[in-house]
Design a protein around this motif. Sequence first.
Motif, short mmCIF file in Angstrom:
data_model
loop_
_atom_site.label_atom_id
_atom_site.label_comp_id
_atom_site.label_asym_id
_atom_site.label_seq_id
_atom_site.Cartn_x
_atom_site.Cartn_y
_atom_site.Cartn_z
N LYS A 64 35.65 0.68 -10.07
CA LYS A 64 35.96 2.09 -10.28
C LYS A 64 34.82 2.71 -11.06
O LYS A 64 34.69 2.53 -12.27
CB LYS A 64 37.27 2.23 -11.05
CG LYS A 64 37.75 3.66 -11.14
CD LYS A 64 38.17 4.20 -9.79
CE LYS A 64 38.75 5.60 -9.93
NZ LYS A 64 39.13 6.15 -8.62
N VAL A 66 32.05 5.93 -12.19
CA VAL A 66 31.71 7.34 -12.36
C VAL A 66 30.19 7.41 -12.42
O VAL A 66 29.57 6.72 -13.23
CB VAL A 66 32.32 7.93 -13.64
CG1 VAL A 66 31.96 9.41 -13.75
CG2 VAL A 66 33.83 7.74 -13.67
N LEU A 88 33.01 7.84 -21.51
CA LEU A 88 33.70 7.32 -20.33
C LEU A 88 33.88 5.81 -20.41
O LEU A 88 34.92 5.27 -20.03
CB LEU A 88 32.92 7.70 -19.07
CG LEU A 88 32.97 9.19 -18.69
CD1 LEU A 88 31.93 9.50 -17.63
CD2 LEU A 88 34.36 9.57 -18.20
N PHE A 93 35.98 3.28 -18.04
CA PHE A 93 35.31 3.53 -16.77
C PHE A 93 34.00 2.75 -16.69
O PHE A 93 33.35 2.50 -17.71
CB PHE A 93 35.01 5.02 -16.59
CG PHE A 93 36.24 5.85 -16.36
CD1 PHE A 93 36.81 5.95 -15.11
CD2 PHE A 93 36.83 6.54 -17.41
CE1 PHE A 93 37.94 6.70 -14.90
CE2 PHE A 93 37.97 7.30 -17.22
CZ PHE A 93 38.54 7.38 -15.95
N SER A 208 41.11 10.42 -15.48
CA SER A 208 42.19 9.51 -15.86
C SER A 208 43.44 9.75 -15.03
O SER A 208 44.22 8.82 -14.79
CB SER A 208 42.51 9.66 -17.35
OG SER A 208 41.38 9.34 -18.13
N LYS A 211 43.04 7.71 -12.07
CA LYS A 211 42.70 6.31 -12.30
C LYS A 211 43.94 5.44 -12.21
O LYS A 211 44.96 5.74 -12.81
CB LYS A 211 42.06 6.19 -13.69
CG LYS A 211 41.43 4.87 -13.98
CD LYS A 211 40.80 4.96 -15.34
CE LYS A 211 40.29 3.59 -15.75
NZ LYS A 211 39.90 3.59 -17.15
#
Length: 606
Positions: A64, A66, A88, A93, A208, A211
């Motif tokens: 996952k 970013v 993050l 993340f 979030s 997520k």
Amino acid sequence: MQLQVMNSPLTQEQTELLNRLLPTLTEPQKLWLSGYLAGAAGTALPQLAEGEILSEQQASAVSKEVTVLFGSQTGNAQALAEKAAEKLREHGFQVVLASMNEFKANHIKKVQNLLILVSTHGEGDPPDNALSLYEFLHGRRAPQLKDLRFSVLSLGDSSYEFFCQTGKDFDKRLEELGGQRLYPRFDCDLDYDEPAAEWLEGVVKGLSERKSPEAAFRPASVKAGTSAGQAVYSRTNPFKAEVLENINLNGRGSNKETRHLELSLEGSHLEFEPGDSLGIYPENDPELADGIIQEMNWNPDEVITVNKQGETRSLREALISYYEITVLTKPLLQKAAELLPETQLNQLLLPGQEEELRAYIEGRDLLDLIRDFNFKEVTASSFVSILRKMPARLYSIASSLRANPDEVHLTIGTVRYEAHGRSRKGVCSIQCAERIQPGDYLPVYIQRNQNFKLPPHPETPIIMVGPGTGVAPFRSFLQEREELAAQGKTWLFFGDQHFVTDFLYQSEWQQWLKKDVLTKMDVAFSRDTEKKAYVQHRMLEQSRELYQWLEEGAVVYVCGDEKNMAHDVHETLIQIIEKEGGFSREQAEAYLAEMQQSKRYQRDVY
């Protein structure tokens, strides 16, 4: 699979090691390694026993990502991007952080979560390191991005007509390509700390919400910090630096005044590298502040609240040290018009009056505004509420910390001119020239600039182009190279008006030439010859040798005025490459673009 060296942050040795390792790994080993690296970057991952591999569910969580991309000219967007990445990671993340010119543009179609932090340069232009991605996304090869979720933080200066234009362009184009905003774009003025923090909070919340629960690893709990009791000085907590020296570099009879300042950083624990800048929070001319108070018939001792935290100051102190009063902007005029709806100012803000508005704003300040339009009935607290906070002034550092421990040197050109029947003065430059003496203090902070750095290998040749005060960072470059006993060749192009009065740091360049710290120097003094000669003319005269240096891998640095000098130097480089390399115009432009991409052409222009 062979790892490509181009745009890679790895060294050649690291690349070779990876290329030997990757083909030998099994899929479970690759999966485990990706999880390990994510954990090393700051995300706490489930502990694995020896030989254990990640489950499919855990692997999904690790992947996952970013992607945080920044485009930055002076370093502000980069610093904010680094803070965003850190936050993050604290929220679990996995973050890919990169400058836009280090990110392979066609990989954007693989990105699911994208954050763009970008400044606007000049008259609405992207910063140098954002150009490649900007042009790719606005070109025919841009892919559809229907799986993309994104958000944009744009930085700018509302005194410019095309405020935050690059961020607006990215935001609009990503939407056109099918992307969905995970949080609205924020456009930040020079005082960007609070809105940037608000944007980041919104982004984290937006990410979030999508997520998956199994992806919510706990963040790493151990974080490096400073020693107990040691103050951390920064943009929001500047250090008060004592002025050690304040010297006029120009000779008697010069049309210019250029101040050389030496400041003490002793006790600050501040560090910098050649190419970085120093931010100074200046004060307005008390005479201008008093003129505004007198014109409006305000009480200079009236106590007003200056920020959301409830901080108060006297009106006079606030106008001198807190608010910007020397620049008019369209947003300011729009707010001023709301204070007096019947004023003629509204006519100036109507559609179709853009040229008239630009003409009015140019060269005028707050005193002009209140004299030209009737604000006599407006209270001091109401009026100052529309003003923006005084922005810091950034100056290229003109010294090496290795050569001058606990000191920082600056080269500041004073600004004085006539406009609309009044004498005008630069805020910080005139404070330094007229009101700052050795023993006084200035609030300062270090502004990192990773886009203007000496090459990592000291044997790499460098070419420096810096007329006037643009020569400041090159003084730091040469001080650093002298301390390191660097063997790489160095070539400086310097220009100003007159040889006798305006040859800044002349004796230092001459000493470096004798020591071979400076290999070659070409100068252009525009007012000493019948036909004006500038640095670009000297470059053309040396075109063959200059091109040879480029072919040897030289890095080119340009510092100074963007509108004229930097544009002319850029065009000159293209002409030299075209002529000496036997290229077409398009091929020469591509040659220079590749230099820029590989950080062999760096600019610090303003």
